[in-house]
Design a protein around this motif. Structure first.
Motif, PDB file in Angstrom:
ATOM      1  N   ASN A   1      58.568   5.503   9.060  1.00 51.97           N
ATOM      2  CA  ASN A   1      57.070   5.931   9.754  1.00 51.97           C
ATOM      3  C   ASN A   1      56.611   4.913  10.134  1.00 51.97           C
ATOM      4  N   LYS A   2      57.257   3.593   9.963  1.00 56.25           N
ATOM      5  CA  LYS A   2      56.539   2.329  10.702  1.00 56.25           C
ATOM      6  C   LYS A   2      56.619   2.248  12.211  1.00 56.25           C
TER       7      LYS A   2
ATOM      8  N   ALA B   1      54.057  10.673   1.704  1.00 53.97           N
ATOM      9  CA  ALA B   1      53.494   9.379   0.501  1.00 53.97           C
ATOM     10  C   ALA B   1      52.598   8.783   0.912  1.00 53.97           C
ATOM     11  N   ALA B   2      51.387   8.126   0.286  1.00 51.66           N
ATOM     12  CA  ALA B   2      50.388   7.558   0.483  1.00 51.66           C
ATOM     13  C   ALA B   2      50.361   6.220   0.069  1.00 51.66           C
ATOM     14  N   SER B   3      50.455   5.060   0.783  1.00 47.31           N
ATOM     15  CA  SER B   3      50.368   3.791   0.251  1.00 47.31           C
ATOM     16  C   SER B   3      49.229   3.065   0.919  1.00 47.31           C
ATOM     17  N   THR B   4      49.250   2.586   2.033  1.00 47.96           N
ATOM     18  CA  THR B   4      48.122   1.957   2.878  1.00 47.96           C
ATOM     19  C   THR B   4      47.640   3.027   3.658  1.00 47.96           C
ATOM     20  N   CYS B   5      48.017   4.254   3.553  1.00 49.94           N
ATOM     21  CA  CYS B   5      47.301   5.277   4.107  1.00 49.94           C
ATOM     22  C   CYS B   5      47.198   5.485   5.536  1.00 49.94           C
ATOM     23  N   GLY B   6      47.864   4.676   6.482  1.00 46.61           N
ATOM     24  CA  GLY B   6      47.737   4.816   7.880  1.00 46.61           C
ATOM     25  C   GLY B   6      48.376   6.191   8.397  1.00 46.61           C
ATOM     26  N   THR B   7      49.628   6.280   7.405  1.00 47.25           N
ATOM     27  CA  THR B   7      50.323   7.567   8.137  1.00 47.25           C
ATOM     28  C   THR B   7      49.415   8.978   7.717  1.00 47.25           C
TER      29      THR B   7
ATOM     30  N   THR C   1      59.452   9.854   5.585  1.00 40.60           N
ATOM     31  CA  THR C   1      58.903   8.724   5.994  1.00 40.60           C
ATOM     32  C   THR C   1      59.820   7.569   6.096  1.00 40.60           C
ATOM     33  N   GLY C   2      61.208   7.834   5.569  1.00 36.90           N
ATOM     34  CA  GLY C   2      62.452   6.888   5.568  1.00 36.90           C
ATOM     35  C   GLY C   2      62.370   6.063   4.253  1.00 36.90           C
ATOM     36  N   GLY C   3      62.612   4.765   4.538  1.00 34.67           N
ATOM     37  CA  GLY C   3      62.961   3.946   3.558  1.00 34.67           C
ATOM     38  C   GLY C   3      64.182   3.797   2.715  1.00 34.67           C
TER      39      GLY C   3
ATOM     40  N   LYS D   1      53.550   3.484  14.114  1.00 34.89           N
ATOM     41  CA  LYS D   1      52.579   2.499  14.092  1.00 34.89           C
ATOM     42  C   LYS D   1      52.612   1.360  14.927  1.00 34.89           C
TER      43      LYS D   1
ATOM     44  N   TYR E   1      58.905   5.598  -2.235  1.00 31.30           N
ATOM     45  CA  TYR E   1      58.017   6.378  -1.419  1.00 31.30           C
ATOM     46  C   TYR E   1      58.207   7.831  -1.353  1.00 31.30           C
TER      47      TYR E   1
ATOM     48  N   SER F   1      48.507  -0.220   8.523  1.00 31.15           N
ATOM     49  CA  SER F   1      47.396   0.658   8.493  1.00 31.15           C
ATOM     50  C   SER F   1      46.103  -0.116   8.871  1.00 31.15           C
TER      51      SER F   1
ATOM     52  N   ASN G   1      59.610  -1.814   3.872  1.00 31.92           N
ATOM     53  CA  ASN G   1      60.064  -1.285   4.970  1.00 31.92           C
ATOM     54  C   ASN G   1      59.120  -1.446   6.026  1.00 31.92           C
TER      55      ASN G   1
HETATM   56  C1  LIG Z   1      59.168   4.684   3.329  1.00 36.68           C
HETATM   57  C2  LIG Z   1      57.549   4.730   3.239  1.00 36.68           C
HETATM   58  N1  LIG Z   1      57.041   5.843   3.094  1.00 36.68           N
HETATM   59  C3  LIG Z   1      55.788   5.940   3.210  1.00 36.68           C
HETATM   60  C4  LIG Z   1      54.873   4.657   3.366  1.00 36.68           C
HETATM   61  C5  LIG Z   1      53.600   4.953   3.181  1.00 36.68           C
HETATM   62  O1  LIG Z   1      52.866   4.806   4.558  1.00 36.68           O
HETATM   63  P1  LIG Z   1      51.507   4.368   4.520  1.00 36.68           P
HETATM   64  O2  LIG Z   1      51.495   2.986   4.141  1.00 36.68           O
HETATM   65  O3  LIG Z   1      51.112   4.607   5.978  1.00 36.68           O
HETATM   66  O4  LIG Z   1      50.539   5.114   3.528  1.00 36.68           O
HETATM   67  C6  LIG Z   1      55.611   3.512   3.786  1.00 36.68           C
HETATM   68  C7  LIG Z   1      54.685   2.236   3.787  1.00 36.68           C
HETATM   69  O5  LIG Z   1      54.103   1.817   2.895  1.00 36.68           O
HETATM   70  C8  LIG Z   1      57.013   3.543   3.652  1.00 36.68           C
HETATM   71  O6  LIG Z   1      57.738   2.459   3.835  1.00 36.68           O
END
Ligand SMILES: Cc1ncc(COP(=O)(O)O)c(C=O)c1O
Length: 310
Positions: free
Chosen positions: A39-40, A176-182, A296-298, A43, A273, A147, A68
């Motif tokens: 997903n990066k 998946a929500a981490s830094t939330c930009g996605t 979103t990969g990984g 961005k 993630y 993000s 990632n």
């Molecule tokens: C594989 C994977 N999925 C999901 C996310 C979450 O995306 P975001 O950071 O935009 O919430 C990330 C990044 O942190 C990621 O590397």
């Protein structure tokens, strides 16, 4: 909503496929076609497109040792002829060779980034300030996870692309929500497409409360960037049911989904993630067939989690 006048670096292969697998629809952002995907890449097309438009030559970004985002940024900088200082923060309590030297850590170095390993966020901030003092306006600072209001445009784009591929209105998009930009980009893009679909963000990095604060701030900034209204709260849900012991620590449910999807569909999820998000998807077959999973990969981090997977 038109993003075509934004500076954008050409990195990925679009559109990513939308496939029916395991009783649901999967948007294959893992197949974004550049630097091991994920997903990066979208961005970074906007973030580094803006850096190139500003004439910047140096980039700094941050992430965990197995980030990632840092790996994808390193690949993108290699493609665009930029120099990346990658600040790797020891955010996960592991110091074994699989975690510190394989997967995304290995790839980040292979893509030519200068990698600095630091103990915590304070040390990362201090190093970023040193780099800023050295390079001044020539330095593009890419926030963790890519993000910010520009990075999130990448997933406004993926939402609009998803909408153009759909022949039905999904019940939920799960991510998946981490830094939330996605997630922020998806919520804004799906609101612009005027579908009633709810985006379920599965917390993997911080608690639900902290993730909500991050998400709300990004929704407001991204909406401002685009000159649109902030989407209503009923367009998204934050789900912390799969958080487990913490960021970067696999859960039983996530590991079970990795094995199941690998052995039944030949598709890899990652333990940090995508597997946690996948484990949060509704099991009801009717709702499931109207669900879109944002893959979103990984995948590269699988090698760093070899012992958990064996
Ligand atoms: C594989 C994977 N999925 C999901 C996310 C979450 O995306 P975001 O950071 O935009 O919430 C990330 C990044 O942190 C990621 O590397």
């Amino acid at each position: 909503m038109d993003l075509s006048d934004r500076p954008r670096a050409a990195l990925g292969v679009w559109p990513t496929p939308l496939q029916f697998v395991d009783g649901l629809w999967m948007k294959r952002e893992d197949l974004s076609g550049f630097g091991f995907g994920g997903n990066k890449v979208r961005k970074l097309e906007f973030l580094l497109g803006a850096a190139v438009a500003r004439g910047q030559q140096h980039v700094v970004t941050f992430g965990a040792l197995q980030s990632n985002h840092v790996r994808a940024t390193a690949a993108a900088c290699a493609r665009l002829g930029l120099h990346l200082d990658a600040i790797a923060v020891q955010a996960v309590p592991r110091s074994d060779a699989d975690y510190t030297g394989s997967g995304n850590a290995l790839l980040t170095e292979l893509f030519g980034a200068t990698r600095h390993v630091v103990p915590d966020d304070d040390a990362a901030g201090a190093l970023a300030l040193e780099l800023l003092a050295e390079h001044g306006d020539d330095l593009a600072i890419i926030m963790p996870g890519g993000s910010d209001r520009i990075g999130a445009l990448g997933h406004v784009d993926s939402a609009l692309e998803l909408y153009s591929q759909l022949e039905f209105e999904p019940y939920e998009v799960v991510v998946a929500a981490s830094t939330c930009g996605t997630m922020a980009g998806l919520v804004i893009g799906l609101a612009a497409a005027e579908v009633d679909t709810v985006v379920r963000g599965v917390c993997v990095y911080h608690s639900r409360e902290e993730t909500e604060a991050t998400l709300r701030a990004l929704l407001a900034e991204t909406a401002d960037e685009l000159g649109v209204a902030v989407p209503d709260d009923d367009r998204w849900i934050l789900d912390d049911s799969q958080f487990g012991p913490g960021y970067g620590i696999p859960t039983e449910a996530g590991l079970a989904e990795i094995h199941r999807l690998a052995t039944t569909a030949g598709i890899t999820l990652d333990p940090v993630y995508s597997a946690k998000a996948y484990a949060a998807i509704d099991r009801d077959p009717d709702r499931r067939r109207r669900t879109v999973f944002m893959h979103t990969g990984g995948g590269p981090s699988l090698f760093a989690y070899r012992s958990a997977l064996a």
